[in-house]
Design a protein around this motif. Structure first.
Motif, PDB file in Angstrom:
ATOM      1  N   LEU A  42       0.832  -1.193   0.000  1.00 25.82           N
ATOM      2  CA  LEU A  42       0.000   0.000   0.000  1.00 25.82           C
ATOM      3  C   LEU A  42       0.873   1.251   0.000  1.00 25.82           C
ATOM      4  O   LEU A  42       2.002   1.241   0.491  1.00 25.82           O
ATOM      5  N   THR A  43       0.345   2.348  -0.544  1.00 24.72           N
ATOM      6  CA  THR A  43       1.066   3.614  -0.493  1.00 24.72           C
ATOM      7  C   THR A  43       0.903   4.226   0.895  1.00 24.72           C
ATOM      8  O   THR A  43       0.000   3.847   1.656  1.00 24.72           O
ATOM      9  N   ASP A  44       1.769   5.175   1.223  1.00 28.63           N
ATOM     10  CA  ASP A  44       1.669   5.851   2.515  1.00 28.63           C
ATOM     11  C   ASP A  44       0.319   6.543   2.662  1.00 28.63           C
ATOM     12  O   ASP A  44      -0.288   6.545   3.741  1.00 28.63           O
ATOM     13  N   GLU A  45      -0.157   7.145   1.568  1.00 26.70           N
ATOM     14  CA  GLU A  45      -1.440   7.848   1.603  1.00 26.70           C
ATOM     15  C   GLU A  45      -2.590   6.878   1.855  1.00 26.70           C
ATOM     16  O   GLU A  45      -3.532   7.187   2.597  1.00 26.70           O
ATOM     17  N   GLN A  46      -2.518   5.687   1.261  1.00 24.75           N
ATOM     18  CA  GLN A  46      -3.569   4.694   1.469  1.00 24.75           C
ATOM     19  C   GLN A  46      -3.579   4.190   2.912  1.00 24.75           C
ATOM     20  O   GLN A  46      -4.643   4.013   3.513  1.00 24.75           O
ATOM     21  N   ILE A  47      -2.391   3.965   3.463  1.00 27.29           N
ATOM     22  CA  ILE A  47      -2.301   3.507   4.856  1.00 27.29           C
ATOM     23  C   ILE A  47      -2.874   4.560   5.797  1.00 27.29           C
ATOM     24  O   ILE A  47      -3.650   4.255   6.706  1.00 27.29           O
ATOM     25  N   THR A  48      -2.506   5.806   5.550  1.00 32.14           N
ATOM     26  CA  THR A  48      -2.998   6.903   6.395  1.00 32.14           C
ATOM     27  C   THR A  48      -4.510   7.012   6.322  1.00 32.14           C
ATOM     28  O   THR A  48      -5.187   7.216   7.345  1.00 32.14           O
TER      29      THR A  48
END
Length: 738
Positions: free
Chosen positions: A467-473
């Motif tokens: 997952l991307t950092d933005e998706q995790i956040t």
């Protein structure tokens, strides 16, 4: 029930509290599960008291919304200086005296707001519910100390633990999309807050931590009133309306008993609501009497930030609004978005080409349903300014546009094709409507099937398919609450029948320790970046301290200043000084002579040129002070402290999610091995960084002693004075030189 877990929980309580809880069970006030949750609450409260009241400075990772995204910051609550600091990469961005804190408002999930006197509220998000609980605990003490000074505070510098005025079990009404239910809470009233501890999460959530909400009375905007129902009353805040009910128990089985308890709760809450309302009004009145340039600048910055947030909110709402008719699209943009800003663009439906000048639309023969493009969120010129600008005579029809190329370049790829037919807008959604709306917007760009989510959590790096950092956040932000888990785990139908929002939420509820897994992934990615960013900043402070410690020429310049100052003061009838604060360096250019262009700083330069011209080059010993320092040692120390906590949390998460059986899949085994290697590497890197940080603090402490400065003086101030003095000294040299 897990007997071992129950024994461990109760063993940490005093006999008095155990008897109190067991009597509640005996009187049928709480169930066995409720008693366990109540015991957990007491353990949490005792642990918080021990951990948080033994220290004087506390650092937390938080997220603050700014510039259209959530930015990671450090929130430091310092009881030594009685100040709250907002720190970013070692740089103190903002600082607020305790006296400015008005209230702390608890909002959904991990979010909360700090309300200040005379400035914009701070909307923040904690990285975990545990951190949120600790932050609100500390802030409640800050708020309490603002109005009620106790003897313990003057001795220790920390707010004393204040007593529970009244407590009892109450039913709180909770509404969902499909039903209304009463949930049992332990409610505690203190002078500045009403604390709610949920003790009946349901059977499916018996391993969950107790849910805690705090209603702050200190804001002065809380009211209480009786309701029509038997034994019910409501507490209204700016954001919420809490409806409580006195439960019938073995001891309170008559209407008279219930009515008596109702009156008792209402009168006590009303008393403290009125008390804090009076305090709030008096503080606001005194704030209006203060008018300084610094206050004006602070308010201006706050207004600018508020405007910026409002602009973004308007853009977001416009992008997410339902489809408009073609007739409405031709109306001026200002008509649709006046509540936010007259300069915002038209609303864009999910199946529409974004609004643009007529020439962009006229040649396009493609249906918006066939090709959708990204929206260009420009700032629209208000209609009342069009005629006097170049836009009044502008003819966009004269400009040729290659529509096919433009659409091809900015086309939005179709997403979430695995969902089949787009569900009806009227399809029932189990999740809270507001949360579901925002979550659905996120899922539009989340190209992962619900069934793929769990396997993605076993991939550490984005470049490896994770997952991307933005998706995790984003996923962290929409974590299911204990009530969500209970609701979805009771679902017995086919997942394919559900709306996509419910499909994802159902899958998230099935993943054990989801919150810890997401936190782990985000932290393990951010740690090396943070260490790499902090290392040169700490090294620079170390080098600057060493230069300042060894520079004899700088000391000689200070001796010249002392001699000149004592001479002037003696002639003015004042006593001589043995030394002066380095903040006085900023005042040299403020004392003017007969010639208004000649200052005390010019006199210093003149004397040095006359007697020891070589001293004029003292800045060559202090090359690290050429630029005004950004990061402060206080901020850098807070950053390192938070990194240590984050690595400890990663280690604990690894133990928590590690498969306890021999049936681990190859992917799980690889994940655990890679995670273990990374933890060992980062432990080594962080250990070296921590040693450098300790060296930095020791050198700076010696500097403060050498120059007679207080130990709580921040390096950002001290180094800033020296940096500014060097700059002004050079300018004076140019003025004095023939």
């Amino acid at each position: 029930m897990d007997n071992t877990r129950t024994q461990d929980t109760f063993s940490q309580l005093s006999q008095e509290k155990i008897l109190k809880i067991m009597n509640m069970v005996k009187n049928k006030e709480v169930s066995i599960e409720g008693a366990l949750h109540l015991a957990q609450k007491e353990v949490h409260a005792e642990k918080d008291s021990e951990d948080l009241l033994t220290g004087s400075q506390f650092n937390f990772s938080i997220y603050k919304y700014k510039h259209y995204r959530w930015q990671k910051r450090i929130l430091q609550i310092d009881f030594n200086t009685k100040t709250i600091f907002n720190i970013e990469k070692g740089n103190i961005k903002k600082q607020f005296p305790f006296s400015q804190v008005k209230a702390c408002e608890d909002t959904e999930r991990r979010r909360f707001s700090i309300v200040f006197h005379g400035r914009q509220d701070y909307e923040l998000e904690a990285v975990s519910l545990d951190d949120k609980r600790k932050i609100t605990y500390l802030l409640s003490r800050v708020i309490q100390s603002n109005s009620y000074k106790r003897p313990a505070e003057s001795c220790t510098g920390r707010p004393a633990e204040y007593d529970v005025i009244h407590e009892g079990l109450l039913d709180l009404q909770q509404n969902s999309f499909t039903s209304t239910e009463w949930v049992k809470y332990l409610v505690q009233l203190r002078e500045g807050e009403l604390t709610l501890y949920c003790i009946s999460l349901g059977r499916e959530n018996k391993n969950a931590d107790p849910v805690t909400n705090t209603v702050n009375l200190s804001g002065g905007n809380v009211s209480v009133s009786k309701e029509n129902g038997c034994g019910t009353f409501s507490v209204q805040t700016k954001e919420h309306n809490y409806l409580f009910r006195i439960p019938f128990t073995v001891q309170n089985n008559r209407t008279e008993d219930v009515s008596k308890l109702q009156n008792e709760w209402v009168s006590l809450i009303e008393k403290y609501c009125q008390l804090w309302k009076g305090v709030s009004l008096s503080r606001e009145g005194s704030q209006e009497c203060i008018s300084s340039e610094a206050d004006y600048e602070e308010v201006s910055v706050s207004l600018n930030e508020e405007t910026e947030d409002a602009l973004h909110t308007g853009v977001s709402l416009a992008a997410a609004s339902p489809n408009k008719s073609s007739a409405s699209q031709t109306k001026p943009a200002a008509e649709e978005v006046v509540p936010v800003s007259p300069a915002l663009p038209l609303s864009v439906g999910k199946a529409e080409v974004p609004p643009a000048p007529p020439a962009f639309l006229q040649p396009c023969s493609l249906s918006p349903l066939a090709k959708r493009t990204k929206a260009f969120h420009w700032d629209v010129v208000p209609w009342d300014k069009i005629q006097k600008s170049i836009w009044g005579s502008c003819d966009p029809h004269k400009r040729k546009i290659d529509v096919s190329r433009l659409c091809d370049q900015f086309q939005i790829q179709d997403v979430a094709v695995f969902f089949g037919n787009e569900p009806s807008v009227n399809q029932h959604i189990m999740l809270d409507q507001k949360v579901a709306h925002n979550f659905n917007i996120f899922l539009k760009s989340f190209r992962i099937k619900p069934s793929q989510l769990k396997e993605k959590l076993y991939i550490i790096h984005e470049e490896s398919g994770g997952l991307t950092d933005e998706q995790i956040t984003a996923l962290r932000r929409y974590m299911p609450t204990p009530k969500d888990v209970e609701r979805y785990q009771s679902f017995r139908g086919s997942p394919s029948e559900l709306h996509v929002v419910d499909q994802f939420m159902l899958e998230m509820c099935k993943i054990p320790h989801l919150g810890q897994r997401l936190d782990l992934l985000l932290t393990i990615r951010e740690l090396p970046v943070s260490i790499r960013d902090l290392e040169p900043l700490i090294n620079q402070k170390i080098q600057a301290s060493k230069q300042l410690q060894s520079s004899q020429k700088f000391v000689a310049v200070l001796e010249y200043i002392l001699a000149i100052g004592n001479l002037l003061n003696e002639k003015a009838g004042k006593e001589k000084a043995r030394g002066f604060r380095l903040s006085s360096l900023m005042k040299l250019s403020l004392l003017r002579g007969k010639d208004r262009t000649f200052t005390l700083l010019h006199a210093l330069v003149e004397q040095i040129f006359l007697h020891e011209p070589d001293l004029a080059k003292f800045s060559q010993d202090l090359t690290e002070f050429e630029a005004v320092p950004d990061a402060s040692m206080k901020g850098l120390s807070a950053e390192v402290d938070v990194l240590k906590k984050e690595l400890e949390n990663v280690t604990q998460c690894r133990r928590l999610i590690k498969t306890k059986t021999t049936k681990a899949t190859p992917q799980e085994s690889q994940f655990c091995k890679e995670l273990k290697d990374l933890i060992q590497k980062y432990e080594g890197d962080l250990s070296l960084l921590s040693k450098r940080c300790d060296e930095m603090k020791k050198l700076y402490s010696d500097i403060l002693v050498k120059f007679g400065e207080p130990q709580d003086l921040d390096s950002q101030e001290l180094f800033g004075w020296i940096s500014s003095f060097i700059c002004e000294f050079r300018k004076a040299c140019i003025d004095v030189m023939p």
